[in-house]
Design a protein around this motif. Structure first.
Motif, PDB file in Angstrom:
ATOM      1  N   CYS A 178       0.835  -1.195   0.000  1.00 58.92           N
ATOM      2  CA  CYS A 178       0.000   0.000   0.000  1.00 58.92           C
ATOM      3  C   CYS A 178       0.872   1.248   0.000  1.00 58.92           C
ATOM      4  O   CYS A 178       0.565   2.250  -0.612  1.00 58.92           O
ATOM      5  N   HIS A 179       1.936   1.155   0.747  1.00 55.88           N
ATOM      6  CA  HIS A 179       2.784   2.329   0.885  1.00 55.88           C
ATOM      7  C   HIS A 179       3.834   2.405  -0.210  1.00 55.88           C
ATOM      8  O   HIS A 179       4.414   3.446  -0.431  1.00 55.88           O
ATOM      9  N   TRP A 206       0.478  16.375   2.660  1.00 55.13           N
ATOM     10  CA  TRP A 206      -0.863  15.927   2.289  1.00 55.13           C
ATOM     11  C   TRP A 206      -1.935  16.786   2.973  1.00 55.13           C
ATOM     12  O   TRP A 206      -1.761  17.196   4.127  1.00 55.13           O
ATOM     13  N   TYR A 208      -6.379   7.122   2.080  1.00 55.39           N
ATOM     14  CA  TYR A 208      -6.256   7.400   0.648  1.00 55.39           C
ATOM     15  C   TYR A 208      -6.447   6.162  -0.205  1.00 55.39           C
ATOM     16  O   TYR A 208      -6.566   6.240  -1.410  1.00 55.39           O
ATOM     17  N   ASP A 209      -6.423   5.006   0.414  1.00 58.72           N
ATOM     18  CA  ASP A 209      -6.506   3.743  -0.313  1.00 58.72           C
ATOM     19  C   ASP A 209      -7.610   2.913   0.323  1.00 58.72           C
ATOM     20  O   ASP A 209      -7.638   2.741   1.540  1.00 58.72           O
ATOM     21  N   GLU A 210      -8.523   2.413  -0.508  1.00 52.64           N
ATOM     22  CA  GLU A 210      -9.707   1.750   0.034  1.00 52.64           C
ATOM     23  C   GLU A 210      -9.388   0.528   0.895  1.00 52.64           C
ATOM     24  O   GLU A 210      -9.901   0.379   2.001  1.00 52.64           O
ATOM     25  N   PHE A 247     -12.773   9.781  -1.318  1.00 48.86           N
ATOM     26  CA  PHE A 247     -13.883   8.866  -1.545  1.00 48.86           C
ATOM     27  C   PHE A 247     -13.817   7.673  -0.584  1.00 48.86           C
ATOM     28  O   PHE A 247     -14.811   7.288   0.021  1.00 48.86           O
TER      29      PHE A 247
END
Lengths: 255, 255
Positions: free
Chosen positions: A24-25, A85, A178-180, A210
């Motif tokens: 993910c990172h 961010w 930031y990542d589902e 989102f």
């Protein structure tokens, strides 16, 4: 072009989680001999042109060559620490404006990136601050940024997500939704954290992504502050205009 | 009104700067090993959606592309420009070669309903097919109002006011929502995706679908008979003086 990738076999559940976290990172594609300090010095500028001008940060700005590069041209794979961010900016603004939240407390900043929130906590009188980010380049950047602002931080690159931690009074999660998939891993962890330490305050900064807005865990949060993003931040984050600071508070919703 | 969910179609086409070559068997143009990018009119459509979000008129932008695996690169570009999430409808091989605007319109219409979009913004046409049909047919299939060839979009009460580029001037229309808008060249100047936006877009979600998920049969009633190069221009002649020019023109019977 510097290319280097680490491969490792996930065996245990913990290692699998760790590998998910890393994917993910994004792993750093740096070579072992890569001089991180030099890379940061040469490719960033010291910036106060953001929503927390009290804090100086090494950032990739429009004046840096890498600003206009493609992802492939960038020698480090995910320089998330090189950008401030929006979720991190509003969370840091909130801490600077409400120092009482961290005063004399032990604070953990998870996914600390450039380290701004951790630095803000140290500046406003936290007893102990740990900046945690699995990216070793981010760790170097945090060290350099802490020095720029004359504060002392503990720095760790361990993957703390998923672990039972009970020694922290306040935990920061700046823009970690930031990542589902990752958002779900984190929201599960929030429950664990609460079980380990019911008095722990968890603060989340998010600009209305989102995967945050639509996440079921959002019903367990309540908004403590909202900020308009400044122009520089809006330009760096196409389409985003607002950032919220949320507190994880499952008891509040069930009342 | 402030809660628009915008669906934007983004097509991967041969880059506008590439010199097009026709296949030796006249069945189409050479696409293998040729640089592709987002259709310029789709870029304009995407930009307009981001601007509506920045004006806080929209809450979410969904970028959709129908095409082979590489269409995901185009969706990534849209995500870097400011889309919140992507939908990739995978269509490859012969199916993709035979795909017509009607197929795309059917998919977009279905998606607009499923995603509960209240605005669809598309480019007025793609620079490869030059069909200029998808927006119109999508509106027809949905039975929504359409404002094509838009050069300006503004909010007016609960309607959208759209200035259209028509032969001999401009036409201003208002449309109720939901609606379909197609973007003309002068609507805006699309932004370039910078490194921070590219980095942060990496983790945005792209959902994958097939045309059959939307009940769309990719059989076509249109057959391409032949694709040919435009006729080669005849070589010209240089003249030394206006007298010589007039003489030549007279000689050829033009004057």
């Amino acid at each position: 072009m510097l290319k280097y990738k680490m491969y490792f076999k996930p065996k245990t559940l913990y290692q699998r989680l760790n590998s998910l976290f890393r994917s993910c990172h994004g792993e750093s594609r740096e070579k072992p001999s890569f001089d991180r300090i030099r890379f940061i010095q040469e490719n960033t500028e010291i910036s106060t042109n953001h929503m927390t001008p009290e804090i100086k940060l090494h950032l990739i700005t429009p004046r840096c060559a890498l600003w206009d590069s493609t992802a492939d041209q960038c020698p480090v794979s995910d320089p998330f620490w090189a950008f401030y961010w929006p979720g991190g900016q509003v969370l840091t603004r909130y801490i600077l404006d409400h120092g009482i939240v961290v005063k004399d407390k032990s604070v953990l900043d998870v996914g600390s990136g450039c380290g701004a929130s951790a630095i803000a906590a140290a500046m406003t009188g936290a007893r102990r601050v740990l900046a945690n980010d699995i990216d070793p380049v981010a760790a170097t950047a945090v060290k350099m940024n802490a020095k720029l602002n004359s504060v002392n931080l503990e720095i760790s690159t361990d993957n703390l997500i998923g672990q039972r931690l009970h020694q922290w009074d306040v935990i920061f999660l700046g823009d970690m939704f930031y990542d589902e998939e990752f958002a779900s891993t984190i929201s599960d962890w929030l429950k664990t954290l609460r079980q380990s330490n019911s008095s722990c305050q968890i603060l989340i900064g998010d600009p209305g992504r989102f995967s945050f807005e639509e996440h079921p865990a959002k019903s367990l949060l309540h908004k403590v502050a909202e900020y308009e993003l400044d122009e520089v931040c809006r330009r760096e984050n196409n389409g985003l205009t607002l950032g919220g600071v949320w507190s994880y508070d499952p008891s509040r919703t069930t009342k | 009104m402030a809660n628009l969910r915008i669906l934007v179609g983004v097509k991967r086409v041969i880059d506008y700067a590439v010199k097009i070559r026709v296949k030796p068997d006249n069945s189409g143009v050479v696409t293998d090993g040729v640089k592709h990018s987002m259709n310029p009119f789709c870029e304009i459509a995407m930009e307009e959606a981001v601007r509506l979000k920045e004006k806080k008129l929209a809450k979410e932008i969904i970028a959709v592309s129908c095409g082979p695996t590489q269409a995901q690169e185009t969706i990534r570009t849209a995500l870097a420009m400011g889309a919140d999430r992507g939908i990739h409808v995978e269509v490859s091989g012969k199916d993709y070669e035979n795909m017509t605007p009607l197929h795309v319109s059917k998919i977009l219409a279905k998606l607009a309903q499923e995603q509960e979009a209240n605005l669809v913004i598309l480019g007025k046409q793609s620079i490869d097919g030059d069909n200029n049909q998808t927006g119109q047919m999508t509106a027809a299939l949905l039975d929504w109002p359409q404002a094509t060839f838009a050069s300006e979009v503004t909010k007016e009460n609960e309607h959208l006011k759209v200035v259209r580029e028509i032969d001999g001037g401009l036409e201003t229309v208002t449309v109720t929502l939901p609606a379909v808008i197609t973007a003309d060249l002068r609507l805006n100047e699309p932004r370039y995706a910078t490194l921070p936006n590219i980095m942060k877009a990496k983790k945005k979600k792209i959902a994958k679908h097939k045309a059959s998920d939307f009940g769309v049969d990719l059989g076509s009633s249109v057959e391409v008979v032949s694709v040919e190069d435009p006729p080669v221009r005849q070589a010209g002649q240089k003249v030394e003086s206006t007298e010589e020019l007039v003489a030549k023109l007279k000689e050829s019977g033009v004057i």
